[in-house]
Design a protein around this motif. Structure first.
Motif, PDB file in Angstrom:
ATOM      1  N   GLN A  54      18.631   4.528 -62.019  1.00  0.00           N
ATOM      2  CA  GLN A  54      18.225   3.120 -61.938  1.00  0.00           C
ATOM      3  C   GLN A  54      17.169   2.761 -62.978  1.00  0.00           C
ATOM      4  O   GLN A  54      16.946   1.591 -63.265  1.00  0.00           O
ATOM      5  CB  GLN A  54      17.676   2.807 -60.529  1.00  0.00           C
ATOM      6  N   CYS A  98      19.150  -2.848 -52.257  1.00  0.00           N
ATOM      7  CA  CYS A  98      18.980  -1.919 -53.381  1.00  0.00           C
ATOM      8  C   CYS A  98      18.282  -2.662 -54.505  1.00  0.00           C
ATOM      9  O   CYS A  98      18.615  -3.813 -54.786  1.00  0.00           O
ATOM     10  CB  CYS A  98      20.357  -1.443 -53.839  1.00  0.00           C
ATOM     11  N   LEU A  99      17.329  -1.982 -55.162  1.00  0.00           N
ATOM     12  CA  LEU A  99      16.616  -2.629 -56.269  1.00  0.00           C
ATOM     13  C   LEU A  99      17.575  -2.973 -57.416  1.00  0.00           C
ATOM     14  O   LEU A  99      17.283  -3.859 -58.209  1.00  0.00           O
ATOM     15  CB  LEU A  99      15.477  -1.730 -56.777  1.00  0.00           C
ATOM     16  N   HIS A 140      21.725   7.058 -49.603  1.00  0.00           N
ATOM     17  CA  HIS A 140      21.855   5.930 -50.532  1.00  0.00           C
ATOM     18  C   HIS A 140      21.440   6.374 -51.940  1.00  0.00           C
ATOM     19  O   HIS A 140      22.119   6.077 -52.926  1.00  0.00           O
ATOM     20  CB  HIS A 140      20.976   4.768 -50.020  1.00  0.00           C
ATOM     21  N   GLU A 141      20.320   7.110 -52.038  1.00  0.00           N
ATOM     22  CA  GLU A 141      19.823   7.538 -53.347  1.00  0.00           C
ATOM     23  C   GLU A 141      20.718   8.603 -53.972  1.00  0.00           C
ATOM     24  O   GLU A 141      20.954   8.593 -55.180  1.00  0.00           O
ATOM     25  CB  GLU A 141      18.378   8.059 -53.245  1.00  0.00           C
ATOM     26  N   HIS A 144      23.537   7.106 -55.677  1.00  0.00           N
ATOM     27  CA  HIS A 144      23.201   6.644 -57.038  1.00  0.00           C
ATOM     28  C   HIS A 144      23.424   7.761 -58.051  1.00  0.00           C
ATOM     29  O   HIS A 144      23.888   7.519 -59.167  1.00  0.00           O
ATOM     30  CB  HIS A 144      21.721   6.227 -57.113  1.00  0.00           C
TER      31      HIS A 144
HETATM   32 NI    NI Z   1      19.611   1.650 -54.428  1.00  0.00          NI
END
Ligand code: NI
Length: 176
Positions: A54, A98-99, A140-141, A144
């Motif tokens: 990210q 999510c960012l 979740h991470e 990614h």
């Molecule tokens: Ni996220």
């Protein structure tokens, strides 16, 4: 002490977020500096989790702090080269955001508990079972790190609606 730097967070539908991250080689000073900057970026955002991809680093590392709020001291967890070695049959549902998918939230179902093996901030191997929001956040991470966003867990229709709105917001905004 070196000053921490806030990093730019990449937003969907940037295809870079679909990159599968590669394992971290050595947990050294450069990596710790990156992780410290990632934590600062996460707290500033504010968010409770952030993966390397990210912020433009396709390495298998993430930072999270699910308990943090204005009244609770920061206690970031740094997770490097995570592997899920066990997941419960029991599932739980959280309304995730999510960012990298700003201002969109959706319910995602995941295993309620997971056991992880990973390297910590000092490069020590840790085995740990997480539950509740910690379990959801780390899954979740880790998604990614495999190029997967929470919206990829939704129906095709819901996902394309969110992507369309994100594209529109980005088109309509000006960065001066
Ligand atoms: Ni996220």
């Amino acid at each position: 002490m070196e000053k921490t730097v806030l990093l730019d967070v990449i937003e969907a539908p940037d295809p870079y977020l679909k990159t599968v991250s590669t394992p971290v080689g050595a947990v050294d000073a450069d990596l710790r500096r990156l992780m410290t900057n990632m934590a600062e970026t996460m707290y500033e955002a504010p968010g409770i989790g952030l993966a390397g991809i990210q912020v433009g680093v396709s390495k298998r590392l993430l930072v999270m702090d699910t308990n943090w709020d204005e009244a609770t001291p920061r206690n970031p967890k740094f997770i490097i080269n995570p592997e899920i070695i066990w997941a419960s049959d029991e599932r739980s549902v959280y309304n995730e955001g999510c960012l990298s998918v700003p201002e969109h939230y959706a319910e995602v179902e995941r295993p309620a508990e997971v056991t992880l093996r990973y390297l910590d901030y000092n490069g020590e191997q840790v085995e740990e079972t997480l539950s509740g929001l910690d379990a959801t956040c780390v899954q979740h991470e880790i998604d990614h790190l495999d190029g997967v966003l929470f919206i990829d867990h939704l129906s095709k229709l819901k996902r394309s609606m969110i992507i369309k709105r994100l594209r529109k917001t980005q088109r309509d905004s000006v960065v001066l």
